[in-house]
Write a protein that holds these residues in place. Sequence first.
Motif, PDB file in Angstrom:
ATOM      1  N   UNK A 110      27.474  90.244  -3.648  1.00  0.00           N
ATOM      2  CA  UNK A 110      27.073  91.294  -2.710  1.00  0.00           C
ATOM      3  C   UNK A 110      27.867  91.149  -1.411  1.00  0.00           C
ATOM      4  N   UNK A 111      29.034  91.721  -1.390  1.00  0.00           N
ATOM      5  CA  UNK A 111      29.849  91.710  -0.182  1.00  0.00           C
ATOM      6  C   UNK A 111      30.647  92.996  -0.116  1.00  0.00           C
ATOM      7  N   UNK A 112      31.047  93.368   1.103  1.00  0.00           N
ATOM      8  CA  UNK A 112      31.777  94.617   1.275  1.00  0.00           C
ATOM      9  C   UNK A 112      32.416  94.709   2.637  1.00  0.00           C
ATOM     10  N   UNK A 169      25.246  98.902   0.551  1.00  0.00           N
ATOM     11  CA  UNK A 169      24.335  98.246  -0.378  1.00  0.00           C
ATOM     12  C   UNK A 169      24.357  96.727  -0.221  1.00  0.00           C
ATOM     13  N   UNK A 170      25.505  96.148   0.020  1.00  0.00           N
ATOM     14  CA  UNK A 170      25.565  94.684   0.103  1.00  0.00           C
ATOM     15  C   UNK A 170      24.726  94.161   1.259  1.00  0.00           C
ATOM     16  N   UNK A 171      24.516  94.997   2.274  1.00  0.00           N
ATOM     17  CA  UNK A 171      23.669  94.604   3.405  1.00  0.00           C
ATOM     18  C   UNK A 171      22.196  94.911   3.147  1.00  0.00           C
ATOM     19  N   UNK A 172      21.951  95.833   2.243  1.00  0.00           N
ATOM     20  CA  UNK A 172      20.601  96.369   2.044  1.00  0.00           C
ATOM     21  C   UNK A 172      19.835  95.666   0.925  1.00  0.00           C
ATOM     22  N   UNK A 173      20.538  95.275  -0.139  1.00  0.00           N
ATOM     23  CA  UNK A 173      19.887  94.683  -1.305  1.00  0.00           C
ATOM     24  C   UNK A 173      19.447  93.252  -1.002  1.00  0.00           C
ATOM     25  N   UNK A 179      29.678  97.968  -2.378  1.00  0.00           N
ATOM     26  CA  UNK A 179      30.551  98.680  -1.442  1.00  0.00           C
ATOM     27  C   UNK A 179      30.084 100.099  -1.146  1.00  0.00           C
ATOM     28  N   UNK A 180      29.071 100.563  -1.860  1.00  0.00           N
ATOM     29  CA  UNK A 180      28.587 101.928  -1.682  1.00  0.00           C
ATOM     30  C   UNK A 180      27.706 102.028  -0.437  1.00  0.00           C
ATOM     31  N   UNK A 181      27.733 103.191   0.181  1.00  0.00           N
ATOM     32  CA  UNK A 181      26.960 103.416   1.404  1.00  0.00           C
ATOM     33  C   UNK A 181      25.533 103.828   1.072  1.00  0.00           C
ATOM     34  N   UNK A 182      24.593 103.392   1.895  1.00  0.00           N
ATOM     35  CA  UNK A 182      23.209 103.824   1.769  1.00  0.00           C
ATOM     36  C   UNK A 182      22.973 104.998   2.710  1.00  0.00           C
ATOM     37  N   UNK A 200      13.709 100.378  -0.509  1.00  0.00           N
ATOM     38  CA  UNK A 200      13.964  98.948  -0.618  1.00  0.00           C
ATOM     39  C   UNK A 200      14.509  98.642  -2.011  1.00  0.00           C
ATOM     40  N   UNK A 201      15.530  97.786  -2.077  1.00  0.00           N
ATOM     41  CA  UNK A 201      16.160  97.438  -3.349  1.00  0.00           C
ATOM     42  C   UNK A 201      16.240  95.925  -3.460  1.00  0.00           C
TER      43      UNK A 201
END
Length: 315
Positions: free
Chosen positions: A8-10, A22-26, A72-75, A81-82
Motif C-alpha cells: 500500500x504505497x503511492x 487508497x494507500x492512505x485510506x485502507x 494508487x487510485x484516488x478516493x 471505510x476500507x
Amino acid sequence: MEERSDIWKGRITNETDGTLYYYQHVKELSNHDIVRGSVVLVGYNFDEGVRRNQGRVGAADGPDQIRRMLAKCAINEATPAIYDFGNLFDQSSYLHDAVQSVEKAQNRLARTTERLLNEDAWVINMGGGHDMSFGTALGLYRAYPDQKIGVINFDAHLDLRRSTMGVNSGTPFYQILSELKSLSYLPIGIQKETNTKDLFKTAQDHGVNIIYDDDSELDSKQSFLEMLEGFLNEMDIIHLSIDLDVFSSSYAPGVSAPNPIGVHPKMILRLIKNIIGTGKCKAVDIAEMNPTYDLDDRTARLAARIICKIIDALG
C-alpha cells in the motif's frame, strides 16, 4: 503477503493535502474493529484449482498485484471505510503442500466471508482461481440462510464442469447449483466457442439462462437488460463474480485463460453499477488475475478500477 509498506504505497502528497489515495485510506483489519458498513478486501492467493483445470498458473500472486494498483487510485468524499484482511494462505507452506486441497481453500474463504458478513462488512474477495466463487457463495449461504441468493457471473466460461473428478477453477458454479440448491445462477458474457455442449446441457438441466458475449450488441441490448433486471428483482441477495477473462486480452492479458474476443469493460462497468445500485449485492469476487502474463499491469489496473467503481457505487 508482503509488508504493508511494500503493498500500500503511492504518490507522496503534502501533509496539508490529507487523505487522497487508497494507500492512505485502507487500514489493516488486524489493528482495527470493523466499522459497520465498511468494505473489507480479502486475498484468495490460491491457484491450485487453475492448475487442476489445465490453466496458466500464477493467479496466486493476483491479490497483491491488485492491491498495488488500487493503492494508487484516488478516493472521494463518499468513499467508505476500507480494511485489508490480508491474504488467506501462506504461500511458502499452504500453497505448495500436496496434502492441502482446493476444497479446504474454498471452505476457508467461506468461513472468512461468513464472519465478515455477520459483522456487517461488505466483502470483496480478490483472486486467485475462480474456484473461489464457491467459497464466497457458501459464506453468503451461511450468513443469509433464509434469503433468496442469486449469483451473477461475468465470465467467458460457464464453469459448470462436474466436480466428480475433483473441484477446480472450472467447477464452482456446478458446486453452487448442486450443493447450494436454493441459489440461482446468471452467467453473462459467455462464449459459445469455449464451452462444450455438455456444459450447455448442464446449464439447461439446472434452468440457467445465459447471456452471451454477443448479446451485448445494440440489436439485443434491451432483451438482455430485461433478463438481468428480472433476475435482480427475484433475488433478496446478490453475489457478483467477475472473471477477468470476460474481457478481451487487449484489456486483460494477465489471466489464466486469455480471451481474444471479449466484452468491453465499459459495458461491464455500467452493468456493475446497476447491480450494486439495487442495494442487494453483499459480496463480490474478482477472479483469475495472473500477474505472470500481464502487460504494463493492464489487467491489475483494470481490476483495481473495477473495485473503485464498485466502492463508488456503494455510496
